[in-house]
Motif scaffolding. Structure first.
Motif, short mmCIF file in Angstrom:
data_model
loop_
_atom_site.label_atom_id
_atom_site.label_comp_id
_atom_site.label_asym_id
_atom_site.label_seq_id
_atom_site.Cartn_x
_atom_site.Cartn_y
_atom_site.Cartn_z
N GLY A 1 36.60 62.65 -31.64
CA GLY A 1 36.75 63.42 -32.92
C GLY A 1 36.33 62.97 -33.82
N VAL A 2 35.82 63.90 -34.83
CA VAL A 2 35.36 63.53 -36.28
C VAL A 2 34.69 62.39 -36.59
CG1 VAL A 2 36.25 63.85 -38.60
CG2 VAL A 2 37.64 64.92 -36.87
N THR A 3 35.40 61.25 -37.06
CA THR A 3 34.68 59.97 -37.20
C THR A 3 34.21 59.54 -36.11
OG1 THR A 3 36.53 58.68 -37.33
CG2 THR A 3 36.18 59.61 -39.15
N THR A 4 34.68 59.71 -34.79
CA THR A 4 33.94 58.93 -33.65
C THR A 4 32.69 59.21 -33.33
OG1 THR A 4 34.99 60.48 -32.01
CG2 THR A 4 36.46 58.53 -32.70
N GLY A 5 32.46 60.68 -33.84
CA GLY A 5 30.91 61.01 -33.61
C GLY A 5 29.95 60.00 -34.33
N ILE A 6 30.34 59.38 -35.36
CA ILE A 6 29.46 58.22 -35.93
C ILE A 6 29.49 57.09 -35.24
CG2 ILE A 6 29.10 56.97 -38.21
CD1 ILE A 6 30.79 59.22 -39.82
N ASP A 7 30.57 56.75 -34.64
CA ASP A 7 30.60 55.67 -33.87
C ASP A 7 29.54 55.76 -32.56
OD1 ASP A 7 32.66 54.03 -34.98
OD2 ASP A 7 34.15 55.41 -34.37
N LEU A 8 29.62 57.01 -31.92
CA LEU A 8 28.70 57.36 -31.00
C LEU A 8 27.46 57.49 -31.20
CD1 LEU A 8 28.01 58.45 -28.16
CD2 LEU A 8 28.84 60.82 -28.89
N MET A 9 27.20 57.87 -32.51
CA MET A 9 25.66 57.94 -32.83
C MET A 9 25.22 56.69 -33.38
SD MET A 9 23.47 60.27 -32.88
CE MET A 9 24.23 61.97 -32.86
N LEU A 10 26.13 55.70 -33.86
CA LEU A 10 25.53 54.33 -34.05
C LEU A 10 25.22 53.80 -32.67
CD1 LEU A 10 28.07 53.07 -36.84
CD2 LEU A 10 25.48 53.35 -37.12
N HIS A 11 26.31 53.81 -31.51
CA HIS A 11 25.97 53.31 -30.33
C HIS A 11 24.80 53.95 -29.72
CE1 HIS A 11 27.08 51.70 -26.45
NE2 HIS A 11 26.59 53.01 -25.70
N ARG A 12 24.30 55.07 -29.89
CA ARG A 12 23.12 55.63 -29.43
C ARG A 12 21.79 55.07 -30.36
NH1 ARG A 12 22.18 60.45 -25.95
NH2 ARG A 12 21.26 58.38 -25.18
N ILE A 13 22.18 54.97 -31.72
CA ILE A 13 20.85 54.33 -32.51
C ILE A 13 20.42 52.88 -31.96
CG2 ILE A 13 20.66 53.42 -34.86
CD1 ILE A 13 22.09 55.70 -35.82
N ALA A 14 21.75 52.06 -31.55
CA ALA A 14 21.45 50.80 -31.08
C ALA A 14 20.74 50.85 -29.70
CB ALA A 14 22.93 50.10 -30.81
N GLY A 15 20.95 51.77 -28.84
CA GLY A 15 20.37 51.98 -27.70
C GLY A 15 18.79 52.38 -27.85
N VAL A 16 18.47 52.98 -28.84
CA VAL A 16 16.93 53.28 -29.12
C VAL A 16 16.44 52.36 -30.06
CG1 VAL A 16 15.54 55.33 -30.34
CG2 VAL A 16 17.60 55.85 -28.93
N CYS A 17 16.95 51.87 -31.23
CA CYS A 17 16.21 51.02 -32.00
C CYS A 17 16.86 49.51 -32.03
CB CYS A 17 16.68 51.30 -33.41
SG CYS A 17 16.28 53.26 -33.82
N GLY A 18 17.71 49.20 -31.29
CA GLY A 18 18.33 47.81 -31.29
C GLY A 18 19.53 47.71 -32.08
N PRO A 19 20.35 46.93 -31.61
CA PRO A 19 21.65 46.41 -32.37
C PRO A 19 21.73 46.10 -33.55
CG PRO A 19 21.45 45.11 -30.50
CD PRO A 19 20.46 46.11 -30.24
N ALA A 20 20.44 45.26 -34.10
CA ALA A 20 20.61 44.78 -35.29
C ALA A 20 20.40 45.86 -36.24
CB ALA A 20 19.43 43.69 -35.48
N LEU A 21 19.51 46.99 -36.07
CA LEU A 21 19.26 48.10 -36.92
C LEU A 21 20.46 48.79 -37.02
CD1 LEU A 21 16.14 49.75 -37.53
CD2 LEU A 21 17.89 51.13 -37.11
N ALA A 22 21.19 49.17 -35.79
CA ALA A 22 22.42 49.95 -35.77
C ALA A 22 23.48 49.31 -36.83
CB ALA A 22 22.99 50.17 -34.48
N ALA A 23 23.53 47.85 -36.69
CA ALA A 23 24.35 47.09 -37.73
C ALA A 23 23.97 47.33 -38.82
CB ALA A 23 24.46 45.77 -37.37
N ASP A 24 22.56 47.47 -39.23
CA ASP A 24 22.31 47.58 -40.72
C ASP A 24 22.48 49.05 -41.37
OD1 ASP A 24 19.84 49.06 -42.30
OD2 ASP A 24 19.43 46.86 -42.74
N VAL A 25 22.50 50.05 -40.11
CA VAL A 25 22.88 51.44 -40.65
C VAL A 25 24.73 51.48 -40.74
CG1 VAL A 25 23.49 53.82 -39.69
CG2 VAL A 25 21.17 52.51 -39.32
N ALA A 26 25.14 50.80 -40.25
CA ALA A 26 26.62 50.74 -40.19
C ALA A 26 27.03 50.12 -41.60
CB ALA A 26 27.47 49.90 -39.28
#
Length: 328
Positions: free
Chosen positions: A175-200
């Motif tokens: 719910g709500v903010t966990t949608g951002i957590d989920l999308m960060l996880h998906r970004i990590a899968g596509v672009c790599g965890p370092a870039l997802a951390a940069d986004v976070a």
């Protein structure tokens, strides 16, 4: 990363929770910005779609210029994510002609991992269930809608106390903010965890949670601060862990002296620079081992000069087991 950008379709209905889609959309936009800074092509294209060209959001503002629901049942080539969001109120109301049209459209989607996937934020999972897309799958939703989800699809195994759940081409979040957590996880899968951390870090998120709410990502550990120069160093180390880093080289990135950089690390990150580097490399090596690499490969990927260096760091920092038998 896929060769063509992933087309992400945010489906909007009246009274949809604004943050359910605006938060994940901003995370994707920030990911594209981070890629652009690295001279790379965007990984995502964002589309706002729905059964009507204008709808009312949860906060009373209206969104206009909404595109029609795309004909994804016949889509060929590329990858598409369909994002469903929650609504205000105790129950998800789907009696309007627009909602019924959306349900029929959703029911026609031939979901397939890597081709056509469903991403549900909050009570968006109820919408997916009503469309018949959650039968014989595991899913979660906002805690206030768990019983509603069970009633909407009795064949769905509803999981509680989860940030998000992945089951084949279907992803659901609590719910709500966990949608951002989920999308960060998906970004990590596509672009790599370092870039997802940069986004976070760009979104000033305190942490990034995983499907089972695991320990903090190694790319975010010791980064609960707002010091720009320190983030710059940590970004550089995360993106090139194999580089021959020294405190002096890190200080060049921060545009300061080695002595001052050490003070900044201890004060703001709670750890010395080289200790931070060693812990990051060890976590990277552990992740490589868990994904099937042998000890020599894991050591090289993480930036250790040899197997021996990896084994020494492993025992020095007290990790369970050994590189040959991690976690045992």
């Amino acid at each position: 990363m896929t060769s063509a950008p992933i087309a992400v379709h945010f489906v909007l209905l009246d009274d949809g929770v604004l943050l359910d889609w605006a938060g994940p959309a901003e995370a994707l936009r920030a990911a594209n910005d981070a890629l652009a800074r690295q001279g790379r092509s965007p990984a995502f294209t964002l589309h706002v779609v729905g059964p009507q060209a204008r709808c009312r959001t949860s906060v009373g503002a209206y969104v206009s210029g909404i595109d029609a629901l795309p004909p994804l049942a016949d889509a060929t080539g590329g990858c598409h994510w369909v994002v469903l969001i929650g609504q205000t109120g105790a129950r998800v109301e789907l009696g309007s002609p627009q909602a019924r049209a959306t349900l029929a459209w959703l029911a026609s989607l031939p979901l397939m991992p890597g081709r056509l996937e469903l991403v549900c934020v909050c009570a968006g999972a109820v919408l997916a269930a009503r469309a018949g897309q959650l039968a014989h799958r595991q899913a979660t939703t906002h805690h206030r809608h768990l019983d509603e989800l069970r009633a909407a699809e009795p064949r769905c195994e509803v999981l509680v106390n989860r940030v998000f759940v992945a089951d084949g081409p279907v992803w659901t979040s609590a719910g709500v903010t966990t949608g951002i957590d989920l999308m960060l996880h998906r970004i990590a899968g596509v672009c790599g965890p370092a870039l997802a951390a940069d986004v976070a870090q760009n979104l000033v998120l305190a942490l990034r949670r995983g499907p089972n709410d695991p320990e903090l990502s190694p790319f975010l550990r010791h980064r609960q601060h707002l010091h720009a120069a320190l983030h710059r160093v940590q970004d550089a180390v995360s993106q090139q862990p194999q580089r021959d880093w020294s405190v002096a080289r890190m200080a060049e990135v921060a545009c300061t002296s080695p002595r001052h950089l050490t003070r900044l690390f201890v004060e703001h990150a709670g750890i010395a620079p080289l200790q931070y580097l060693r812990r990051l490399r060890l976590d990277l090596a552990d992740a490589a081992l868990q994904s099937g690499h042998n000890v020599t490969q894991a050591a090289a990927l993480a930036g250790f000069g040899s197997d021996t260096q990896l084994r020494r760091a492993w025992h020095l920092l007290g990790k369970a087991g050994s590189p040959s038998r991690p976690g045992r």
